[in-house]
Design a protein around this motif. Structure first.
Motif, PDB file in Angstrom:
ATOM      1  N   ALA A 165       0.673  -1.392  -0.066  1.00 26.03           N
ATOM      2  CA  ALA A 165       0.012  -0.005  -0.322  1.00 26.03           C
ATOM      3  C   ALA A 165       0.556   1.232  -0.025  1.00 26.03           C
ATOM      4  N   TYR A 166       0.275   2.029  -0.778  1.00 29.71           N
ATOM      5  CA  TYR A 166       1.056   3.245  -1.097  1.00 29.71           C
ATOM      6  C   TYR A 166      -0.040   4.443  -0.423  1.00 29.71           C
ATOM      7  N   ASN A 167       0.188   5.399  -0.153  1.00 29.96           N
ATOM      8  CA  ASN A 167      -0.977   6.767   0.370  1.00 29.96           C
ATOM      9  C   ASN A 167      -0.767   8.282  -0.382  1.00 29.96           C
ATOM     10  N   HIS A 168      -1.438   7.921  -1.477  1.00 30.98           N
ATOM     11  CA  HIS A 168      -1.179   9.373  -2.893  1.00 30.98           C
ATOM     12  C   HIS A 168       0.550   9.699  -2.613  1.00 30.98           C
ATOM     13  N   VAL A 169       0.941   8.599  -3.274  1.00 29.15           N
ATOM     14  CA  VAL A 169       2.445   8.212  -3.869  1.00 29.15           C
ATOM     15  C   VAL A 169       2.455   7.418  -4.575  1.00 29.15           C
ATOM     16  N   HIS A 170       3.232   7.619  -5.359  1.00 31.91           N
ATOM     17  CA  HIS A 170       3.065   6.967  -6.929  1.00 31.91           C
ATOM     18  C   HIS A 170       4.183   5.933  -6.262  1.00 31.91           C
ATOM     19  N   LEU A 171       3.459   4.783  -7.285  1.00 35.22           N
ATOM     20  CA  LEU A 171       3.717   3.474  -6.940  1.00 35.22           C
ATOM     21  C   LEU A 171       4.619   3.001  -8.173  1.00 35.22           C
ATOM     22  N   TRP A 172       5.573   1.980  -7.088  1.00 36.37           N
ATOM     23  CA  TRP A 172       6.826   1.239  -7.729  1.00 36.37           C
ATOM     24  C   TRP A 172       6.507   0.974  -8.596  1.00 36.37           C
ATOM     25  N   LEU A 173       6.326   0.596 -10.049  1.00 37.56           N
ATOM     26  CA  LEU A 173       5.506   0.053 -11.517  1.00 37.56           C
ATOM     27  C   LEU A 173       6.360  -1.329 -12.007  1.00 37.56           C
ATOM     28  N   ARG A 174       7.733  -1.100 -11.315  1.00 41.22           N
ATOM     29  CA  ARG A 174       8.567  -1.671 -12.676  1.00 41.22           C
ATOM     30  C   ARG A 174       9.228  -2.934 -12.546  1.00 41.22           C
ATOM     31  N   ASP A 175       8.212  -3.558 -11.007  1.00 44.81           N
ATOM     32  CA  ASP A 175       7.670  -5.417 -12.559  1.00 44.81           C
ATOM     33  C   ASP A 175       6.422  -5.263 -12.768  1.00 44.81           C
ATOM     34  N   ARG A 176       6.229  -4.267 -13.211  1.00 44.38           N
ATOM     35  CA  ARG A 176       3.996  -3.992 -14.346  1.00 44.38           C
ATOM     36  C   ARG A 176       3.648  -5.257 -13.535  1.00 44.38           C
ATOM     37  N   ASP A 177       4.093  -6.023 -12.851  1.00 46.25           N
ATOM     38  CA  ASP A 177       2.560  -7.165 -11.750  1.00 46.25           C
ATOM     39  C   ASP A 177       1.161  -6.393 -11.327  1.00 46.25           C
ATOM     40  N   PHE A 178       0.642  -5.854 -12.165  1.00 47.25           N
ATOM     41  CA  PHE A 178      -0.839  -5.174 -11.759  1.00 47.25           C
ATOM     42  C   PHE A 178      -2.032  -6.484 -11.364  1.00 47.25           C
ATOM     43  N   ASP A 179      -1.926  -7.651 -12.027  1.00 43.40           N
ATOM     44  CA  ASP A 179      -2.373  -8.446 -11.175  1.00 43.40           C
ATOM     45  C   ASP A 179      -2.424  -9.558  -9.790  1.00 43.40           C
ATOM     46  N   GLY A 180      -1.495  -8.937  -9.627  1.00 46.56           N
ATOM     47  CA  GLY A 180      -0.782  -9.707  -8.346  1.00 46.56           C
ATOM     48  C   GLY A 180      -1.031  -8.966  -7.260  1.00 46.56           C
ATOM     49  N   TRP A 181      -1.051  -6.993  -7.473  1.00 45.10           N
ATOM     50  CA  TRP A 181      -0.626  -5.910  -6.807  1.00 45.10           C
ATOM     51  C   TRP A 181      -2.225  -6.209  -6.817  1.00 45.10           C
ATOM     52  N   GLN A 182      -2.867  -6.108  -7.614  1.00 48.77           N
ATOM     53  CA  GLN A 182      -5.022  -6.166  -7.911  1.00 48.77           C
ATOM     54  C   GLN A 182      -4.717  -7.313  -6.763  1.00 48.77           C
ATOM     55  N   ALA A 183      -4.918  -8.125  -6.730  1.00 44.76           N
ATOM     56  CA  ALA A 183      -5.419 -10.002  -6.498  1.00 44.76           C
ATOM     57  C   ALA A 183      -5.102  -9.636  -4.714  1.00 44.76           C
ATOM     58  N   ASN A 184      -3.673  -9.158  -4.070  1.00 47.04           N
ATOM     59  CA  ASN A 184      -3.478  -8.464  -2.829  1.00 47.04           C
ATOM     60  C   ASN A 184      -4.315  -7.513  -2.410  1.00 47.04           C
ATOM     61  N   ILE A 185      -4.891  -5.891  -3.471  1.00 46.42           N
ATOM     62  CA  ILE A 185      -5.648  -4.883  -2.569  1.00 46.42           C
ATOM     63  C   ILE A 185      -7.104  -6.245  -2.308  1.00 46.42           C
ATOM     64  N   ASP A 186      -7.209  -7.016  -2.994  1.00 43.44           N
ATOM     65  CA  ASP A 186      -8.830  -7.856  -3.344  1.00 43.44           C
ATOM     66  C   ASP A 186      -8.623  -8.618  -1.964  1.00 43.44           C
ATOM     67  N   ARG A 187      -7.628  -9.102  -1.654  1.00 45.77           N
ATOM     68  CA  ARG A 187      -7.363 -10.220  -0.342  1.00 45.77           C
ATOM     69  C   ARG A 187      -7.767  -9.238   1.376  1.00 45.77           C
ATOM     70  N   PHE A 188      -6.633  -7.956   0.673  1.00 39.74           N
ATOM     71  CA  PHE A 188      -6.454  -7.755   2.012  1.00 39.74           C
ATOM     72  C   PHE A 188      -8.368  -6.674   2.049  1.00 39.74           C
ATOM     73  N   ALA A 189      -8.684  -6.002   1.298  1.00 43.21           N
ATOM     74  CA  ALA A 189      -9.554  -5.215   1.212  1.00 43.21           C
ATOM     75  C   ALA A 189     -10.604  -5.768   1.787  1.00 43.21           C
ATOM     76  N   ALA A 190     -10.810  -7.636   2.195  1.00 47.75           N
ATOM     77  CA  ALA A 190     -12.122  -8.208   2.218  1.00 47.75           C
ATOM     78  C   ALA A 190     -11.891  -8.640   3.644  1.00 47.75           C
ATOM     79  N   GLU A 191     -10.958  -8.020   4.668  1.00 44.06           N
ATOM     80  CA  GLU A 191     -10.336  -8.617   5.177  1.00 44.06           C
ATOM     81  C   GLU A 191     -11.002  -7.372   6.623  1.00 44.06           C
ATOM     82  N   HIS A 192     -12.141  -7.180   6.685  1.00 50.25           N
ATOM     83  CA  HIS A 192     -13.290  -5.807   7.329  1.00 50.25           C
ATOM     84  C   HIS A 192     -12.469  -5.577   8.350  1.00 50.25           C
TER      85      HIS A 192
END
Length: 260
Positions: A165-192
């Protein structure tokens, strides 16, 4: 102090988040204050800012029990030797730091010897009770880097997300792993149960960060082609209030080569 500190008070535990200025890549060090000690997480890129974080920790009047390194990017471990405490990390992270070898503190030219910053204690994922407080260590794969450590304080409802997680800071996207990042976002967003999210870069926040990160990941996926300058222009126009544009430049240098 050149950096700044934000305090999250949960009663039995207080988390002091030290954030470096822009020339330290806006990196965070968390000082988790338990009843009798300090558990530090991440160690800064610039040695002077590691010194600031340590100096602040000393004002709390409790010893630094250990330093935990979340992953092997240098903005999270270059200052490790300044903490004067055992350094812990996932085994994969230890091996990656060793493979990276010696480095240099960019502002001063001071050598950073690999043996001085390499973690000596391997963290096993799971729950460890430290000073009466349950800490949950979770290994995360994909996103900004292939292997990193998330630290949870389940009784306090706090998630130390590192560079997931970054908060209003530009992400480091060197690995271009958009799918992996989004999968983790979805996973932790579900932990209410976690209502405080402490990122690796940017200020502590709440669960709304997951929607913000999804917006950025989607924008990055659309914009990041084969022209680094065009990407930087598009993403900074899309997110004009975000800090950390130099992070884009550094990532672009790896992906597209340095110019000039």
């Amino acid at each position: 102090m050149h950096g700044n500190v934000t305090i999250t008070d949960t009663g039995q535990v207080r988390i002091h988040n030290y954030a470096s200025p822009g020339d330290g890549l806006l990196a965070n060090t968390q000082l988790i204050e338990t009843p009798t000690r300090i558990i530090a997480v991440d160690a800064q890129f610039v040695l002077a800012y590691a010194d600031e974080a340590v100096a602040y920790a000393q004002t709390l009047g409790k010893p630094i029990d250990r330093l935990i390194i979340s992953h092997s990017h240098p903005d999270h471990y270059h200052g490790a030797a300044r903490f004067g405490a055992p350094v812990h990390a996932l085994q994969e992270t230890i091996e990656e730091i060793v493979a990276a070898g010696d480095a240099t503190d960019l502002p001063t030219g001071t050598p950073i010897h690999c043996e001085d910053v390499t973690p000596t204690v391997a963290i096993a994922p799971g729950i460890e009770v430290i000073d009466g407080i349950p800490f949950e260590f979770e290994q995360v794969t994909g996103g900004e880097i292939h292997t990193s450590l998330v630290v949870k304080l389940p009784e306090q409802g706090v998630l130390l997300a590192a560079d997931l997680a970054y908060n209003h800071v530009h992400l480091w996207l060197r690995d271009r792993d958009f799918d992996g990042w989004q999968a983790n976002i979805d996973r932790f967003a579900a932990e209410h149960e976690y209502n405080v999210i402490i990122p690796g870069h940017g200020a502590p926040t709440g669960p709304s960060i997951w929607a913000d990160l999804t917006d950025y990941i989607n924008a990055g996926r659309e914009a990041l082609g084969d022209d680094g300058d065009a990407y930087k222009k598009e993403i900074t126009e899309r997110f004009p209030d975000y800090q950390g544009a130099p992070l884009i430049d550094i990532a672009n240098a790896f992906m597209f080569g340095r110019k000039g």
